[in-house]
Design an enzyme around this catalytic site. Structure first.
Site, PDB file in Angstrom:
ATOM      1  N   SER A 152       7.806   0.031  -3.666  1.00 47.47           N
ATOM      2  CA  SER A 152       6.509   0.298  -4.282  1.00 47.47           C
ATOM      3  C   SER A 152       6.752   0.669  -5.740  1.00 47.47           C
ATOM      4  CB  SER A 152       5.801   1.451  -3.566  1.00 47.47           C
ATOM      5  OG  SER A 152       6.488   2.676  -3.816  1.00 47.47           O
ATOM      6  N   SER A 181       0.500   2.821  10.464  1.00 48.64           N
ATOM      7  CA  SER A 181       1.047   4.044  11.059  1.00 48.64           C
ATOM      8  C   SER A 181       0.020   4.663  12.006  1.00 48.64           C
ATOM      9  CB  SER A 181       1.414   5.059   9.969  1.00 48.64           C
ATOM     10  OG  SER A 181       2.456   4.555   9.162  1.00 48.64           O
ATOM     11  N   ASN A 214       3.570  -3.595   7.246  1.00 49.40           N
ATOM     12  CA  ASN A 214       4.124  -2.571   6.356  1.00 49.40           C
ATOM     13  C   ASN A 214       4.346  -1.260   7.093  1.00 49.40           C
ATOM     14  OD1 ASN A 214       3.761  -4.479   4.368  1.00 49.40           O
ATOM     15  ND2 ASN A 214       2.619  -3.140   3.002  1.00 49.40           N
ATOM     16  N   HIS A 261      -1.440  -4.032   7.068  1.00 54.05           N
ATOM     17  CA  HIS A 261      -1.195  -2.826   6.277  1.00 54.05           C
ATOM     18  C   HIS A 261      -1.769  -1.612   6.993  1.00 54.05           C
ATOM     19  CE1 HIS A 261      -0.615  -4.734   2.025  1.00 54.05           C
ATOM     20  NE2 HIS A 261       0.092  -5.327   2.947  1.00 54.05           N
ATOM     21  N   HIS A 302      -4.157   3.626   5.200  1.00 56.47           N
ATOM     22  CA  HIS A 302      -2.825   4.137   4.862  1.00 56.47           C
ATOM     23  C   HIS A 302      -2.700   5.587   5.312  1.00 56.47           C
ATOM     24  CE1 HIS A 302      -2.563   0.900   1.577  1.00 56.47           C
ATOM     25  NE2 HIS A 302      -1.647   0.632   2.491  1.00 56.47           N
ATOM     26  N   GLY A 303      -1.486   5.975   5.642  1.00 48.84           N
ATOM     27  CA  GLY A 303      -1.237   7.337   6.117  1.00 48.84           C
ATOM     28  C   GLY A 303      -1.094   7.328   7.625  1.00 48.84           C
ATOM     29  N   GLU A 328      -2.298   5.518  -0.904  1.00 49.75           N
ATOM     30  CA  GLU A 328      -0.976   4.884  -0.916  1.00 49.75           C
ATOM     31  C   GLU A 328      -0.432   4.892  -2.325  1.00 49.75           C
ATOM     32  OE1 GLU A 328       2.270   2.184   0.548  1.00 49.75           O
ATOM     33  OE2 GLU A 328       1.072   3.828   1.304  1.00 49.75           O
ATOM     34  N   ASP A 359       5.828  -4.005  -3.129  1.00 50.86           N
ATOM     35  CA  ASP A 359       4.611  -3.592  -2.429  1.00 50.86           C
ATOM     36  C   ASP A 359       3.419  -3.535  -3.397  1.00 50.86           C
ATOM     37  OD1 ASP A 359       3.168  -2.788  -0.222  1.00 50.86           O
ATOM     38  OD2 ASP A 359       4.005  -0.763  -0.130  1.00 50.86           O
ATOM     39  N   HIS A 360       2.315  -3.007  -2.908  1.00 51.22           N
ATOM     40  CA  HIS A 360       1.029  -2.949  -3.632  1.00 51.22           C
ATOM     41  C   HIS A 360       1.148  -2.858  -5.156  1.00 51.22           C
ATOM     42  CE1 HIS A 360      -1.522  -2.101  -0.031  1.00 51.22           C
ATOM     43  NE2 HIS A 360      -0.365  -1.686   0.432  1.00 51.22           N
ATOM     44  N   ASP A 370       5.751   2.733   6.147  1.00 54.31           N
ATOM     45  CA  ASP A 370       6.230   3.684   5.150  1.00 54.31           C
ATOM     46  C   ASP A 370       6.087   5.114   5.657  1.00 54.31           C
ATOM     47  OD1 ASP A 370       7.183   4.813   2.823  1.00 54.31           O
ATOM     48  OD2 ASP A 370       5.375   4.465   1.658  1.00 54.31           O
ATOM     49  N   THR A 371       4.862   5.522   5.983  1.00 51.57           N
ATOM     50  CA  THR A 371       4.603   6.903   6.386  1.00 51.57           C
ATOM     51  C   THR A 371       5.495   7.332   7.549  1.00 51.57           C
ATOM     52  OG1 THR A 371       2.305   6.606   5.680  1.00 51.57           O
ATOM     53  CG2 THR A 371       2.785   8.508   7.069  1.00 51.57           C
ATOM     54  N   ASP A 391      -2.161  -6.381  -5.188  1.00 46.79           N
ATOM     55  CA  ASP A 391      -3.266  -5.734  -4.492  1.00 46.79           C
ATOM     56  C   ASP A 391      -4.388  -5.487  -5.500  1.00 46.79           C
ATOM     57  OD1 ASP A 391      -5.082  -4.282  -3.117  1.00 46.79           O
ATOM     58  OD2 ASP A 391      -3.755  -2.615  -2.601  1.00 46.79           O
ATOM     59  N   GLU A 434      -4.150  -9.078  -1.179  1.00 40.78           N
ATOM     60  CA  GLU A 434      -5.016  -8.287  -0.306  1.00 40.78           C
ATOM     61  C   GLU A 434      -6.477  -8.583  -0.619  1.00 40.78           C
ATOM     62  OE1 GLU A 434      -5.781  -3.607   0.999  1.00 40.78           O
ATOM     63  OE2 GLU A 434      -3.808  -4.270   0.314  1.00 40.78           O
TER      64      GLU A 434
END
Length: 374
Positions: free
Chosen positions: A77, A281, A300, A278, A241-242, A197, A124-125, A302-303, A159, A189
């Site tokens: 990212s 999580s 994707n 995306h 996200h998250g 994010e 990434d984004h 990440d979290t 993005d 996107e």
């Protein structure tokens, strides 16, 4: 009407990624990288893309890929790339983020072949305000291409979902034209992934924006496919996200099926879209499986891996707390040294271990295991 055969159907006859012409261990680009995505779509699995921020997190992802014997994606990212270069550096004009991305990419290229699996190297984004970062990476790609006949990165993501759709698509077209010269893959996107994010906050977005329509998605396909086949679409189907409790995010993976059906009717090709997941999580297993069945080839992560990395340190500290209060003195004696406990190689390795396990778990969830078996 009978749907046309596509390269994806040709991939159905492959039993392993090693059957793909030109495949190798290490970073792959161009036709080979795209063929891996075609293979994933044909075989109904998806490749997780893991955000990395350091040599240690890169190693953890590669170690897991070797362990599960399958291809993997590594992505930077803008903020992760800046961290890779060092937070003390000035990031005016995205200079530090460009430097970190390029340095990280070279590091991945140097060590990935030794892990014995193909790697897709991605960024990434990239929001509109971060386009100088994107431009800097493309300049590095073009310089690498001039010397080696392939770009430094396999693919990049734009993005521009915060912008009006027509502007989003127009900018993507412009960049895909530039990337086509290097046979590079673009991820874009359409619709907005909620949550926060890397400093981009979409937590207060209108809920309708969290769900793309089949018309929205096909408009992207119609605009980009005359330029190059090498693009993927991160369409919004309620993604956030998250991390949230399972069930709290209202994903609608059935929309992915609608996107494919609409595009198939328009093009005469079965499942023509290459889709990306995306904000996954905390997703429930049945949602992930439905997404893969509908043509999602990349997800994707990440979290969850951020937590996994930290958890290794946390567990180590709790287990060895008495040895981590000073350089000298521990439960075995006041004069006993603790160097073997506070040495960064010790506790960072613990972080890597728990991250390796989480990366491998995500691969299993996406059916991405044993794909490199011969």
């Amino acid at each position: 009407s009978v749907l046309e055969a596509t390269p994806v159907s040709a991939m159905a006859s492959c039993n392993s990624v090693w059957d793909i012409p030109g495949i190798k261990a290490g970073v792959v680009t161009g036709d080979v990288a795209w063929a891996i995505l075609e293979f994933a779509k044909a075989k109904k699995f998806a490749i997780p893309a893991f955000n990395v921020t350091s040599s240690s997190t890169i190693v953890a992802v590669l170690e897991a890929a070797k362990k599960i014997n399958s291809p993997i994606m590594i992505q930077f990212s803008q903020g992760g790339a800046q961290f890779m270069a060092g937070k003390a550096l000035d990031n005016a004009g995205q200079a530090a983020s460009i430097l970190g991305s390029v340095a990280g990419a070279h590091f991945v290229r140097a060590i990935a072949p030794s892990y014995g699996v193909p790697v897709i190297l991605h960024s990434d984004h990239c929001a509109k305000k971060l386009l100088p970062w994107f431009d800097g990476m493309l300049e590095a790609d073009e310089a690498y291409f001039k010397e080696h006949g392939e770009p430094l990165f396999s693919s990049h993501m734009l993005d521009l979902s915060e912008e009006p759709d027509d502007e989003n698509i127009a900018i993507c077209k412009k960049y895909l034209e530039r990337m086509k010269a290097m046979n590079q893959i673009l991820e874009m996107e359409i619709g907005i992934t909620g949550g926060v994010e890397d400093g981009v906050d979409s937590s207060g977005v209108d809920k309708d924006k969290l769900y793309s329509t089949p018309e929205d998605v096909f408009e992207v396909h119609e605009a980009l496919s005359p330029i190059s086949e090498k693009f993927t679409i991160a369409a919004a189907f309620g993604n956030v996200h998250g991390v949230y409790k399972p069930g709290n995010v209202k994903l609608r993976p059935e929309l992915l099926v609608d996107y494919q059906k609409f595009a198939a009717e328009k093009t005469g090709k079965a499942m023509p879209l290459f889709l990306v997941f995306h904000g996954g999580s905390g997703s429930e297993m049945h949602e992930i499986e439905a997404a893969v069945e509908a043509g999602v080839v990349k997800m994707n992560v990440d979290t969850d891996t951020q937590w996994a990395y930290w958890e290794g340190v946390l567990k180590f500290y709790k287990a060895k707390e008495g040895y981590l209060q000073g350089q000298i003195g521990n439960p075995e004696g006041e004069d006993k040294p603790n160097k073997s406990y506070y040495d960064p190689r010790k506790w960072l390795r613990e972080a890597e271990g728990t991250m390796v396990a989480r990366v491998a778990e995500q691969c299993k969830m996406l059916r991405n295991t044993g794909k490199c078996s011969r």
